[in-house]
Design an enzyme around this catalytic site. Structure first.
Site, PDB file in Angstrom:
ATOM      1  N   GLU A  70     -10.544  -9.299   3.197  1.00  0.00           N
ATOM      2  CA  GLU A  70     -11.891  -9.826   2.986  1.00  0.00           C
ATOM      3  C   GLU A  70     -12.034 -11.282   3.430  1.00  0.00           C
ATOM      4  O   GLU A  70     -13.116 -11.851   3.388  1.00  0.00           O
ATOM      5  CB  GLU A  70     -12.320  -9.644   1.513  1.00  0.00           C
ATOM      6  CG  GLU A  70     -11.401 -10.250   0.461  1.00  0.00           C
ATOM      7  CD  GLU A  70     -10.202  -9.370   0.083  1.00  0.00           C
ATOM      8  OE1 GLU A  70      -9.699  -8.632   0.946  1.00  0.00           O
ATOM      9  OE2 GLU A  70      -9.766  -9.453  -1.074  1.00  0.00           O
ATOM     10  N   LYS A 117       4.030 -12.446   7.513  1.00  0.00           N
ATOM     11  CA  LYS A 117       2.838 -11.706   7.089  1.00  0.00           C
ATOM     12  C   LYS A 117       2.318 -12.475   5.898  1.00  0.00           C
ATOM     13  O   LYS A 117       2.943 -12.500   4.835  1.00  0.00           O
ATOM     14  CB  LYS A 117       3.165 -10.262   6.704  1.00  0.00           C
ATOM     15  CG  LYS A 117       1.992  -9.557   6.021  1.00  0.00           C
ATOM     16  CD  LYS A 117       2.262  -8.100   5.859  1.00  0.00           C
ATOM     17  CE  LYS A 117       1.491  -7.386   4.774  1.00  0.00           C
ATOM     18  NZ  LYS A 117       0.177  -7.841   4.403  1.00  0.00           N
ATOM     19  N   TYR A 125       7.347 -11.720   4.297  1.00  0.00           N
ATOM     20  CA  TYR A 125       6.100 -11.160   3.767  1.00  0.00           C
ATOM     21  C   TYR A 125       5.726 -11.970   2.527  1.00  0.00           C
ATOM     22  O   TYR A 125       6.330 -11.818   1.475  1.00  0.00           O
ATOM     23  CB  TYR A 125       6.338  -9.676   3.443  1.00  0.00           C
ATOM     24  CG  TYR A 125       5.170  -8.904   2.854  1.00  0.00           C
ATOM     25  CD1 TYR A 125       3.898  -9.441   2.701  1.00  0.00           C
ATOM     26  CD2 TYR A 125       5.345  -7.580   2.457  1.00  0.00           C
ATOM     27  CE1 TYR A 125       2.853  -8.706   2.165  1.00  0.00           C
ATOM     28  CE2 TYR A 125       4.302  -6.834   1.919  1.00  0.00           C
ATOM     29  CZ  TYR A 125       3.063  -7.409   1.770  1.00  0.00           C
ATOM     30  OH  TYR A 125       2.027  -6.676   1.233  1.00  0.00           O
ATOM     31  N   THR A 171       0.831  -1.200   0.000  1.00  0.00           N
ATOM     32  CA  THR A 171       0.000   0.000   0.000  1.00  0.00           C
ATOM     33  C   THR A 171       0.871   1.258   0.000  1.00  0.00           C
ATOM     34  O   THR A 171       0.499   2.274  -0.583  1.00  0.00           O
ATOM     35  CB  THR A 171      -0.912  -0.007   1.254  1.00  0.00           C
ATOM     36  OG1 THR A 171      -1.483  -1.309   1.374  1.00  0.00           O
ATOM     37  CG2 THR A 171      -2.005   1.025   1.175  1.00  0.00           C
ATOM     38  N   SER A 197      -4.570  -3.214   3.774  1.00  0.00           N
ATOM     39  CA  SER A 197      -4.724  -1.863   3.222  1.00  0.00           C
ATOM     40  C   SER A 197      -6.027  -1.210   3.664  1.00  0.00           C
ATOM     41  O   SER A 197      -6.070  -0.022   3.962  1.00  0.00           O
ATOM     42  CB  SER A 197      -4.675  -1.927   1.694  1.00  0.00           C
ATOM     43  OG  SER A 197      -5.799  -2.654   1.207  1.00  0.00           O
ATOM     44  N   GLY A 242      -3.125 -11.118   5.712  1.00  0.00           N
ATOM     45  CA  GLY A 242      -3.140  -9.927   4.851  1.00  0.00           C
ATOM     46  C   GLY A 242      -4.175  -9.901   3.746  1.00  0.00           C
ATOM     47  O   GLY A 242      -4.053  -9.105   2.823  1.00  0.00           O
ATOM     48  N   SER A 249      -0.096 -13.034   3.099  1.00  0.00           N
ATOM     49  CA  SER A 249      -1.112 -12.435   2.222  1.00  0.00           C
ATOM     50  C   SER A 249      -1.443 -13.387   1.085  1.00  0.00           C
ATOM     51  O   SER A 249      -1.632 -12.953  -0.057  1.00  0.00           O
ATOM     52  CB  SER A 249      -0.625 -11.087   1.661  1.00  0.00           C
ATOM     53  OG  SER A 249      -0.627 -10.097   2.642  1.00  0.00           O
TER      54      SER A 249
HETATM   55  C1  LIG Z   1      -2.031  -7.441  -2.490  1.00  0.00           C
HETATM   56  C2  LIG Z   1      -2.461  -6.385  -1.515  1.00  0.00           C
HETATM   57  O1  LIG Z   1      -2.362  -5.234  -1.801  1.00  0.00           O
HETATM   58  N1  LIG Z   1      -2.943  -6.825  -0.377  1.00  0.00           N
HETATM   59  C3  LIG Z   1      -3.349  -5.927   0.678  1.00  0.00           C
HETATM   60  C4  LIG Z   1      -4.756  -6.255   1.126  1.00  0.00           C
HETATM   61  O2  LIG Z   1      -5.091  -5.419   2.178  1.00  0.00           O
HETATM   62  C5  LIG Z   1      -5.748  -6.058  -0.030  1.00  0.00           C
HETATM   63  O3  LIG Z   1      -5.651  -4.754  -0.541  1.00  0.00           O
HETATM   64  C6  LIG Z   1      -7.172  -6.274   0.461  1.00  0.00           C
HETATM   65  O4  LIG Z   1      -7.289  -7.543   1.036  1.00  0.00           O
HETATM   66  C7  LIG Z   1      -8.165  -6.109  -0.681  1.00  0.00           C
HETATM   67  O5  LIG Z   1      -8.077  -7.199  -1.573  1.00  0.00           O
HETATM   68  C8  LIG Z   1      -2.411  -6.028   1.860  1.00  0.00           C
HETATM   69  O6  LIG Z   1      -2.106  -7.367   2.151  1.00  0.00           O
HETATM   70  C9  LIG Z   1      -1.148  -5.250   1.535  1.00  0.00           C
HETATM   71  C10 LIG Z   1      -0.444  -4.774   2.716  1.00  0.00           C
HETATM   72  O7  LIG Z   1      -0.751  -5.071   3.832  1.00  0.00           O
HETATM   73  C11 LIG Z   1       0.697  -3.882   2.506  1.00  0.00           C
HETATM   74  O8  LIG Z   1       0.483  -2.719   2.269  1.00  0.00           O
HETATM   75  O9  LIG Z   1       1.819  -4.360   2.541  1.00  0.00           O
END
Ligand SMILES: CC(=O)N[C@@H]([C@@H](O)[C@H](O)[C@H](O)CO)[C@@H](O)CC(=O)C(=O)O
Length: 313
Positions: free
Chosen positions: A199, A171, A141, A50, A215, A196, A173
């Protein structure tokens, strides 16, 4: 048709120099206050996806990390600085810098241009980074949707403490709940797995994750705190209600084209602070799109008829 005259092309007065710093450090202090007071967020993960870290220079990332650490002191519990770069040398430089500025931890993504060919190779890369900041808690990550590196995380972390004594967790994701579960069942009590995919957090909480980094928590952080509390007290109806609302918002945004630029615009509008535009190749979110998503957010989260029971204070 007359020939165009030869033209003298004047040189840019600063042809090869970088333009003055294009990051706005002055907004970080107020943003920390907003996160804490309005969202109930007490830990930050900076210079990640982000934060557009991969579009920033090493110098810019250092300035940002320094300002976050300085301004968060006494306000946030922890500042974890993401230091991953495509180059091992740059990653080591940022890891060393994070130790100097007394960050609370560092996280590293897998390099994604020349990708590690196996979990073993990735572990060696991470080891080389961690050795330059051996006292800082270290997190891998895992974000395969962005890096394209989808190593099995359980395989990566098995025995990793022997080569990275500062290793403290992941972390995560990714959406592979089997791999997630196998990480959680493996790790010792002083490590954590932070989820991460905003949703899908409730599913990950059931699997046993210890926290969440995302994010959307920039503007639904207080709701997610309530989701976690509801889960912890066994109120699954409430936890699901909140999770479903976040899913509605994210799926609405995805249909319109959700990316880091859209997210940034939402952060601007919902915090009331001017965080500035994203950097190319991320595009500034078109105004109409941001407005539509903000309206959805306002309807779902601020219409007291819908959410009185978990309205944020
Ligand atoms: C691939 C991505 O950008 N994933 C986001 C999610 O928060 C994502 O935007 C959210 O789940 C919506 O799909 C986070 O995992 C990213 C995050 O925490 C970061 O900024 O490093």
């Amino acid at each position: 048709n007359p020939c165009p005259k030869k033209q003298v092309i004047t040189r840019d007065p600063l042809p090869l120099k970088l333009k003055p710093i294009e990051i706005n450090l002055s907004v970080i202090g107020p943003y920390i206050d907003y996160l804490k007071e309005k969202q109930g967020v007490n830990n930050v993960f900076v210079n990640g996806t982000t934060g557009e870290s991969m579009s920033l220079s090493v110098e810019e990332r250092k300035l940002l990390a320094e300002e976050w650490c300085r301004k968060a002191k006494g306000k946030m519990d922890q500042v974890i600085v993401h230091v991953g770069c495509l180059s091992l040398k740059d990653t080591q430089e940022l890891a060393h810098h994070a130790a100097q500025i007394e960050a609370d931890g560092i996280a590293v993504i897998a390099p994604s241009f020349f990708k590690p060919s196996s979990a073993d190779v990735l572990r060696t890369f991470l080891q080389e980074v961690a050795s330059t900041a051996p006292t800082l808690p270290f997190y891998y990550y895992h974000v395969p949707s962005v890096t394209g590196v989808n190593v099995n995380v359980r395989e990566l972390i098995e025995g990793i403490e022997k080569v990275i004594p500062s290793f403290r967790g992941v972390k995560f994701s990714g959406s592979d709940l089997m791999d997630l579960g196998q990480c959680i069942s493996y790790i010792p009590p002083h490590w954590s797995v932070l989820y991460g995919i905003d949703e899908q957090l409730l599913g990950a909480l059931v699997m046993g994750v210890h926290g969440a980094v995302g994010s959307t928590y920039n503007y639904v952080g207080c709701h997610v705190n309530k989701l976690i509390s509801a889960f912890e007290t066994g109120d699954l109806v409430q936890a699901r209600t909140i999770q479903f609302k976040i899913q509605e918002l994210v799926s609405f945004a995805i249909k319109l084209g959700f990316d880091v630029g859209v997210n940034k615009q939402l952060m601007n509008e919902l915090s009331g602070l001017d965080l500035g535009p994203p950097r190319l190749p991320v595009m500034t979110c078109p105004a109409a799109r941001a407005l539509a998503i903000k309206q959805k957010y306002d309807n779902d989260y601020f219409d007291s008829r819908l959410v009185t029971d978990y309205f944020c204070d």
